[in-house]
Scaffold this motif. Structure first.
Motif, PDB file in Angstrom:
ATOM      1  N   LEU A 331       0.828  -1.204   0.000  1.00 53.12           N
ATOM      2  CA  LEU A 331       0.000   0.000   0.000  1.00 53.12           C
ATOM      3  C   LEU A 331       0.864   1.256   0.000  1.00 53.12           C
ATOM      4  CD1 LEU A 331      -2.828  -0.886   2.548  1.00 53.12           C
ATOM      5  CD2 LEU A 331      -3.153  -0.323   0.137  1.00 53.12           C
ATOM      6  N   LEU A 332       1.880   1.270   0.866  1.00 54.01           N
ATOM      7  CA  LEU A 332       2.719   2.462   0.976  1.00 54.01           C
ATOM      8  C   LEU A 332       3.690   2.591  -0.193  1.00 54.01           C
ATOM      9  CD1 LEU A 332       3.588   2.697   4.769  1.00 54.01           C
ATOM     10  CD2 LEU A 332       1.719   3.743   3.507  1.00 54.01           C
ATOM     11  N   ALA A 333       3.999   1.490  -0.877  1.00 53.84           N
ATOM     12  CA  ALA A 333       4.923   1.554  -2.003  1.00 53.84           C
ATOM     13  C   ALA A 333       4.364   2.408  -3.129  1.00 53.84           C
ATOM     14  CB  ALA A 333       5.232   0.151  -2.508  1.00 53.84           C
ATOM     15  N   GLN A 334       3.026   2.562  -3.178  1.00 55.88           N
ATOM     16  CA  GLN A 334       2.399   3.362  -4.224  1.00 55.88           C
ATOM     17  C   GLN A 334       2.053   4.767  -3.742  1.00 55.88           C
ATOM     18  OE1 GLN A 334      -0.941   1.217  -5.881  1.00 55.88           O
ATOM     19  NE2 GLN A 334       0.171  -0.722  -5.937  1.00 55.88           N
ATOM     20  N   ALA A 335       2.446   5.090  -2.525  1.00 55.95           N
ATOM     21  CA  ALA A 335       2.076   6.381  -1.940  1.00 55.95           C
ATOM     22  C   ALA A 335       2.976   7.491  -2.473  1.00 55.95           C
ATOM     23  CB  ALA A 335       2.181   6.314  -0.420  1.00 55.95           C
ATOM     24  N   SER A 336       2.530   8.724  -2.271  1.00 54.72           N
ATOM     25  CA  SER A 336       3.310   9.887  -2.671  1.00 54.72           C
ATOM     26  C   SER A 336       3.215  10.933  -1.560  1.00 54.72           C
ATOM     27  CB  SER A 336       2.791  10.467  -3.990  1.00 54.72           C
ATOM     28  OG  SER A 336       1.438  10.888  -3.852  1.00 54.72           O
ATOM     29  N   LYS A 556     -10.563  15.124  -2.324  1.00 56.04           N
ATOM     30  CA  LYS A 556     -10.344  15.668  -3.664  1.00 56.04           C
ATOM     31  C   LYS A 556      -8.866  15.880  -3.977  1.00 56.04           C
ATOM     32  CE  LYS A 556     -14.831  16.178  -4.380  1.00 56.04           C
ATOM     33  NZ  LYS A 556     -15.550  15.290  -5.315  1.00 56.04           N
ATOM     34  N   THR A 557      -8.141  16.481  -3.036  1.00 55.61           N
ATOM     35  CA  THR A 557      -6.745  16.828  -3.301  1.00 55.61           C
ATOM     36  C   THR A 557      -5.846  15.605  -3.156  1.00 55.61           C
ATOM     37  OG1 THR A 557      -6.221  17.375  -1.000  1.00 55.61           O
ATOM     38  CG2 THR A 557      -7.209  19.117  -2.349  1.00 55.61           C
ATOM     39  N   ASP A 558      -4.637  15.727  -3.706  1.00 56.88           N
ATOM     40  CA  ASP A 558      -3.667  14.636  -3.573  1.00 56.88           C
ATOM     41  C   ASP A 558      -3.381  14.335  -2.105  1.00 56.88           C
ATOM     42  OD1 ASP A 558      -3.504  14.469  -6.303  1.00 56.88           O
ATOM     43  OD2 ASP A 558      -1.647  15.625  -6.466  1.00 56.88           O
ATOM     44  N   GLU A 559      -3.273  15.389  -1.284  1.00 55.22           N
ATOM     45  CA  GLU A 559      -2.992  15.190   0.139  1.00 55.22           C
ATOM     46  C   GLU A 559      -4.123  14.440   0.829  1.00 55.22           C
ATOM     47  OE1 GLU A 559      -2.809  18.047  -1.440  1.00 55.22           O
ATOM     48  OE2 GLU A 559      -0.675  18.566  -1.417  1.00 55.22           O
ATOM     49  N   GLN A 560      -5.360  14.769   0.476  1.00 54.80           N
ATOM     50  CA  GLN A 560      -6.505  14.089   1.088  1.00 54.80           C
ATOM     51  C   GLN A 560      -6.571  12.627   0.658  1.00 54.80           C
ATOM     52  OE1 GLN A 560      -9.518  16.752  -0.354  1.00 54.80           O
ATOM     53  NE2 GLN A 560      -9.558  17.982   1.528  1.00 54.80           N
ATOM     54  N   ARG A 614       6.477   3.119  -6.845  1.00 54.93           N
ATOM     55  CA  ARG A 614       7.584   3.924  -6.349  1.00 54.93           C
ATOM     56  C   ARG A 614       8.726   2.993  -5.970  1.00 54.93           C
ATOM     57  NH1 ARG A 614       6.543   8.927  -4.234  1.00 54.93           N
ATOM     58  NH2 ARG A 614       7.928   8.547  -2.501  1.00 54.93           N
ATOM     59  N   ALA A 615       9.851   3.585  -5.717  1.00 50.77           N
ATOM     60  CA  ALA A 615      11.002   2.799  -5.302  1.00 50.77           C
ATOM     61  C   ALA A 615      10.745   2.184  -3.941  1.00 50.77           C
ATOM     62  CB  ALA A 615      12.246   3.687  -5.250  1.00 50.77           C
ATOM     63  N   ALA A 616      11.485   1.144  -3.643  1.00 47.80           N
ATOM     64  CA  ALA A 616      11.333   0.508  -2.333  1.00 47.80           C
ATOM     65  C   ALA A 616      11.607   1.507  -1.229  1.00 47.80           C
ATOM     66  CB  ALA A 616      12.299  -0.674  -2.222  1.00 47.80           C
ATOM     67  N   ALA A 617      10.963   1.293  -0.101  1.00 43.55           N
ATOM     68  CA  ALA A 617      11.099   2.234   1.020  1.00 43.55           C
ATOM     69  C   ALA A 617      12.529   2.253   1.528  1.00 43.55           C
ATOM     70  CB  ALA A 617      10.143   1.846   2.133  1.00 43.55           C
TER      71      ALA A 617
END
Length: 750
Positions: A331-336, A556-560, A614-617
């Motif tokens: 889940l977190l690997a795709q986070a931004s 709506k926003t990326d942060e949300q 995303r790259a590995a943590a």
């Protein structure tokens, strides 16, 4: 690992065992450790680093299930038992009464009673009550538990009509304004800057907010945010009072630091003054309360504010199986976003378990019935109801599951209900047990009771407890579950304390009531994802994981959206062994099937395609000693192979051994004279820069230098702990010392 619901084997007393985590199964009534060193037994290397780092600023980045509460309670207990910390000089703060109560209970079990463990509001309220006569004078305003009626009165005074939902949302806006220290006149621009979607026109909310403050003054009342605001004001304005508080509290520990609001951070700074004996614990990936004003920035910027801080990363997950941890990491690997840049890659310490189960249903009632049916099967196989939870995004989703569980005859409890020891039936039971303890010799109910458990069963039978639970659910069943929890606790207490009497049990209940350390109620937990944080179960059902609900429509926003992802991550990491993820294609039977599974599951559930990854943590566990770093310095992205002992070849996991590149017990060929010369040089550098010695180089790094005796910058850079900036600053000096040269100290120490 035993099958879910089966009795566990006794745990070996080593940190490698999966049951070492703070919140996993443990002895209910453990004996206090005999010595200070015994407090450290059972901690893993990183937890031990936390427990023994008792001076200066310390930042603990703790992933879900890594035993953070265990680490910080053992840290406090070790400091107290070793005589380094005075119990009355320590203030540990967290965010819920439950967490504070749990911390007090654990400290008591570790032999460190007397330490203050409170919420921010509780600690501030005590100080405010004590200093009010001296700082303000007169009677202190009455504290109101709920501000919603005051907000309603303020709206009416402004001739603004609010429906029930608007009233709740406007109240939340006022709370956000106060914890972010925003006055009514600044609400509109502040809300716009923060990207908040106001429930009414910002000018109307500002007007209601302003009148709300006037009404409080007129009625001589204050709300919970005022407790913090007034305490901050007194400590800012009255230096004599601030000095008195600082003389009382010398050492601070802050749990869940990613949830600190600007107002709480300001209060913490005033408590600290110019000192830096502060330990903070948090995980940016579990930031899920930003709508209340919480921000992980204080956690993420800790090293910038405290350049000499020791940073410890806890990534060994003792809670969840590798299968659950794999989903959480995915889940977190795709986070931004900024929090994602500091995420931790968890490493499960448990045996393998079943894969997460993904189920699609035609509609929400079918989803609820499916969960209830599967729970029946789990309970029939021996899984206790108290080890099962159904977690959802919004409280409005609970009704379907309450109905489905009731229809299936499955007991349940709603998370967020009245605290255990505050329940009327528990209070009455306590009075009955206390009376029996005093006058039991004249009570015919106890004539046939031969031991403590049978005495408790006899007393509580007069309060409504029966050997079999009542049929169905509802209030009657909830009362029975509360009494049954007391019966079970008495059995555990008697097994742990040979010869325990009814009076001993009553004393234990009083201690637990004071610490809010409640026994487990036997029932499936229904809870929102927000209220489930900090809890865990053997089996977790994550329901309604569909677009529009996860992420929620109004994100709506990326942060949300990223906060919604973190919320799902929190839900996943509540599960120890079994995880069920489900969604429905439509809300009602016969409706249009236009829903799809949450985007967060793309690439993780079978048959789905991954989104851009995303790259590995970069979150490997370990310890970083304090050093001065530029805020704009880019993080190092080097991939390292496992560290091995240069003497025996064993893989190294301890941070100190990794710096030495050998096992602690393996023979050393260190040049003692060189080591002493390096220590003398380090002391001079530390004094010139105004930092502790370890901020230049740690003892282990100096030992490694003295053992390898590098002759070139390249050889020196290969020693763990010699980063590029330290090589640039100190490399010439160190190489000169290793070559036997005498140094001339300039005014700048260079």
């Amino acid at each position: 690992m035993p099958a879910c619901g089966q009795p566990a084997q006794p745990s070996p007393a080593t940190w490698q065992h999966g049951h070492v985590t703070a919140a996993t199964h443990s002895t209910l009534f453990p004996q206090a450790p005999d010595t200070a060193d015994a407090v450290l037994d059972g901690l893993d290397p990183e937890q031990r680093e936390v427990a023994t780092a008792l001076h200066g600023p310390v930042c603990v980045l703790a992933g879900a299930g890594t035993g953070k509460t265990r680490a910080i309670t053992h840290r406090i207990a070790y400091g107290v038992r070793a005589g380094i910390l005075q119990p009355s000089s320590v203030l540990a703060v967290t965010f819920t009464n439950r967490a504070a109560g749990e911390m007090r209970g654990r400290l008591r079990q570790l032999g460190a009673a007397g330490v203050q463990a409170r919420t921010f509001h509780s600690a501030a309220l005590r100080q405010l009550q004590y200093f009010w006569p001296k700082a303000i004078g007169g009677s202190m305003p009455r504290l109101v538990d709920r501000k919603i009626q005051l907000v309603a009165d303020a709206a009416a005074a402004c001739r603004i009509r609010l429906d029930r939902n608007e009233l709740r949302d406007v109240t939340a806006e006022i709370e956000w304004s106060k914890v972010t220290q925003t006055v009514p006149a600044d609400y509109a621009p502040a809300a716009a800057k923060a990207g908040r979607e106001a429930p009414r026109a910002p000018a109307e909310i500002a007007q209601i907010y302003n009148v709300y403050e006037d009404l409080k003054r007129d009625r001589s009342v204050m709300d919970f945010e005022d407790v913090l605001l007034l305490t901050v004001a007194i400590l800012q304005d009255r230096h004599d009072i601030a000095d008195q508080v600082r003389s009382q509290y010398q050492h601070f520990v802050v749990d869940e630091y990613q949830d600190v609001s600007p107002l709480q951070q300001r209060l913490l700074e005033l408590w600290l003054g110019e000192r830096d004996n502060l330990c903070v614990v948090g995980d940016a990936s579990q930031t899920i309360y930003s709508f209340t004003g919480a921000t992980p920035d204080h956690l993420l910027d800790f090293r910038t504010r405290h350049p000499g801080a020791t940073v410890v990363k806890l990534v060994r997950d003792y809670r969840s199986t590798p299968q659950v941890v794999h989903l959480a990491n995915g889940l977190l690997a795709q986070a931004s976003g900024r929090a994602a840049d500091h995420r931790l890659e968890l490493i499960s310490q448990r045996d393998a378990g079943p894969e997460p189960v993904y189920t699609e249903y035609t509609d929400e009632p079918a989803e609820a019935e499916g969960a209830a049916r599967r729970i029946q099967e789990l309970m029939a196989s021996g899984v206790p109801a108290s080890e099962i939870a159904i977690l959802f995004r919004t409280n409005s989703q609970s009704e379907s599951y309450e109905q489905a569980l009731a229809d299936a005859g499955v007991p349940y409890q709603l998370r967020g209900a009245e605290r255990f020891f505050d329940r009327p039936e528990v209070r009455k039971a306590g009075i009955a047990l206390r009376g029996a303890a005093r006058f039991g010799g004249n009570d015919t109910l106890l004539d046939d009771a031969v031991d403590l458990p049978s005495q408790v069963r006899a007393v509580l039978s007069g309060e409504g407890w029966t050997t079999e639970p009542p049929a169905g659910s509802g209030a009657v069943r909830e009362r029975w579950e509360s009494l049954a929890a007391l019966v079970n606790l008495a059995q555990d207490f008697a097994a742990a304390k040979t010869g325990a009497t009814l009076a001993d049990l009553v004393a234990e209940l009083d201690e637990r009531a004071n610490a809010q350390h409640a026994p487990t109620v036997q029932g499936v937990t229904l809870a929102s994802l927000h209220s489930a944080k900090g809890l865990e179960w053997d089996v977790v059902f994550l329901v309604g994981v569909a677009e529009g609900m996860m992420p929620i429509t109004y994100a709506k926003t990326d942060e949300q959206v990223e906060e919604e992802r973190r919320l799902l991550y929190v839900g996943v990491t509540r599960a120890r062994r079994h995880l069920h993820v489900s969604w429905a294609l439509t809300r009602t039977p016969g409706g249009r099937a236009n829903r799809r599974p949450s985007r967060f599951l793309d690439g993780l559930r079978p048959g789905s395609t991954a989104t851009v990854g995303r790259a590995a943590a970069r979150g490997s566990g370990g310890v970083e000693r304090g050093f001065t770093s530029r805020p704009d310095a880019a993080p190092r992205r080097t991939q390292r192979s496992p560290a091995r002992c240069r003497v025996c070849g064993r893989t190294l996991t301890d941070a100190g051994e990794m710096k030495l590149m050998r096992c602690e017990d393996c023979p050393s060929d260190m040049d003692e004279g060189l080591y002493e010369r390096l220590r003398e040089w380090r002391g001079v550098q530390a004094r010139l820069s105004g930092q502790p010695d370890f901020c230049v180089f740690t003892d282990k790094t100096l030992m490694a230098i003295a053992e390898t005796e590098p002759t070139t910058p390249d050889e020196l850079s290969r020693i763990p702990g010699v980063l590029k900036r330290k090589l640039d600053r100190y490399g010439d000096d160190v190489l000169a010392i290793c070559a036997g040269q005498e140094l001339e100290q300039g005014p700048d120490g260079e």
